[in-house]
Every structure is written in structure tokens, then in C-alpha cells.
Design a protein around this motif. Structure first.
Motif, PDB file in Angstrom:
ATOM      1  N   ASN A 144       0.851  -1.180   0.000  1.00  0.00           N
ATOM      2  CA  ASN A 144       0.000   0.000   0.000  1.00  0.00           C
ATOM      3  C   ASN A 144       0.900   1.248   0.000  1.00  0.00           C
ATOM      4  O   ASN A 144       1.680   1.445   0.935  1.00  0.00           O
ATOM      5  CB  ASN A 144      -0.886  -0.044   1.247  1.00  0.00           C
ATOM      6  N   LEU A 145       0.798   2.080  -1.016  1.00  0.00           N
ATOM      7  CA  LEU A 145       1.689   3.241  -1.143  1.00  0.00           C
ATOM      8  C   LEU A 145       1.520   4.240  -0.007  1.00  0.00           C
ATOM      9  O   LEU A 145       2.487   4.886   0.393  1.00  0.00           O
ATOM     10  CB  LEU A 145       1.462   3.945  -2.473  1.00  0.00           C
ATOM     11  N   THR A 146       0.298   4.375   0.516  1.00  0.00           N
ATOM     12  CA  THR A 146       0.085   5.328   1.603  1.00  0.00           C
ATOM     13  C   THR A 146       0.782   4.887   2.884  1.00  0.00           C
ATOM     14  O   THR A 146       0.969   5.687   3.786  1.00  0.00           O
ATOM     15  CB  THR A 146      -1.415   5.532   1.884  1.00  0.00           C
ATOM     16  N   MET A 147       1.174   3.629   2.933  1.00  0.00           N
ATOM     17  CA  MET A 147       1.918   3.126   4.077  1.00  0.00           C
ATOM     18  C   MET A 147       3.406   3.003   3.746  1.00  0.00           C
ATOM     19  O   MET A 147       4.259   3.343   4.561  1.00  0.00           O
ATOM     20  CB  MET A 147       1.379   1.753   4.487  1.00  0.00           C
ATOM     21  N   PRO A 175       5.777   6.638   3.480  1.00  0.00           N
ATOM     22  CA  PRO A 175       6.120   7.303   4.758  1.00  0.00           C
ATOM     23  C   PRO A 175       6.953   6.434   5.691  1.00  0.00           C
ATOM     24  O   PRO A 175       7.858   6.937   6.359  1.00  0.00           O
ATOM     25  CB  PRO A 175       4.760   7.606   5.395  1.00  0.00           C
ATOM     26  N   SER A 229       5.233   6.003  13.082  1.00  0.00           N
ATOM     27  CA  SER A 229       5.249   4.909  12.112  1.00  0.00           C
ATOM     28  C   SER A 229       4.486   3.691  12.634  1.00  0.00           C
ATOM     29  O   SER A 229       3.762   3.037  11.883  1.00  0.00           O
ATOM     30  CB  SER A 229       6.678   4.513  11.770  1.00  0.00           C
ATOM     31  N   LEU A 274       0.835   4.314  12.277  1.00  0.00           N
ATOM     32  CA  LEU A 274       0.446   4.162  10.875  1.00  0.00           C
ATOM     33  C   LEU A 274       0.295   2.684  10.523  1.00  0.00           C
ATOM     34  O   LEU A 274      -0.700   2.279   9.897  1.00  0.00           O
ATOM     35  CB  LEU A 274       1.485   4.822   9.962  1.00  0.00           C
ATOM     36  N   LYS A 328      -3.237   0.523   9.573  1.00  0.00           N
ATOM     37  CA  LYS A 328      -3.386  -0.229   8.321  1.00  0.00           C
ATOM     38  C   LYS A 328      -3.661  -1.711   8.572  1.00  0.00           C
ATOM     39  O   LYS A 328      -4.193  -2.385   7.708  1.00  0.00           O
ATOM     40  CB  LYS A 328      -2.144  -0.069   7.439  1.00  0.00           C
TER      41      LYS A 328
END
Length: 126
Positions: free
Chosen positions: A76-79, A82, A118, A121, A125
Motif C-alpha cells: 500500500n503506497l500510503t503506508m 512514509p 510509524s 500508521l 493499516k
């Protein structure tokens, strides 16, 4: 999902922990003199690649980039973005601290905050 998280942590480690060693291994490059810019560039590349204290961290750093590209195919790019970038700063701070380049406790405290962020986050997810 766990595989992606471990991959991103290893990317952060490989990117971050090698930064202080790359800086240390490139010392002396500023002393290279040449007649033309092309010759100077060529000599600088040779200096960096023939110097094991630079070429080994560079190889490790680039292996982190390879893992990152392979992980991005399914993560997942949103995870992914970052986490990898934030953790690279954390590992840079830790490696710099252990090498004596960073003396501020505030940097380590900031690194702890990045780790907490992190982790939140990742928790969100999962």
C-alpha cells in the motif's frame, strides 16, 4: 502485510544506517583536481567506487533501493512511502549517534517520536 512491513523496515535500515558511512567514506573527494570537468567527474567516480569504505555502504544502500522497488509492487503506497522514508531518518540518526556524529539527545527523542508515528500508521493499516 507483515512481509511488507518487515521489508520497509529493512529498507529504512539499509538507507539510513549507510548514510553516515557514505559521508565518512567520501572524505577526500573534495581534494581531487583535474584539468576538465569531465576528467574530474571521472576521477571522483573512480575514487568512490575503488574506496571500500564508500563502495560497500553504497552497495548496501542500493540493495535497500532494490528491496523498496520490489516491495512497492504489492504494498500500500500510503503506508510504504512514509514508513521507509521516516525510518531511514531514524536509522541515520542512530548510526550517526553511535559513530559520534550526533550528540543531541533531542535528535534521539525525535527519532522515538517518528518510531511511534510509524507504529501508529502500521497499526491503523493492520
Amino acid at each position: 502485510m507483515i512481509y511488507h512491513i518487515l521489508s520497509l523496515i529493512s529498507v529504512g535500515l539499509l538507507w539510513g544506517a549507510t548514510n553516515p558511512f557514505l559521508k565518512k567514506g567520501s572524505k577526500g573527494i573534495e581534494n581531487i583536481k583535474a584539468k576538465t570537468k569531465l576528467q574530474k567527474f571521472s576521477q571522483e567516480i573512480q575514487f568512490l567506487l575503488k574506496n571500500p569504505s564508500n563502495s560497500i555502504p553504497l552497495l548496501l544502500n542500493q540493495s535497500g533501493s532494490l528491496i523498496y522497488v520490489l516491495t512497492l509492487q504489492n504494498a500500500n503506497l500510503t503506508m510504504a512511502v512514509p514508513i521507509a522514508n521516516a525510518l531511514s531518518f531514524v536509522f541515520t540518526a542512530f548510526a550517526g549517534y553511535f559513530l559520534g556524529e550526533i550528540h543531541s539527545k533531542n535528535t534521539l527523542f525525535g527519532s522515538l517520536l517518528v518510531i511511534i508515528g510509524s507504529s501508529l500508521l502500521i497499526y491503523d493499516k493492520i
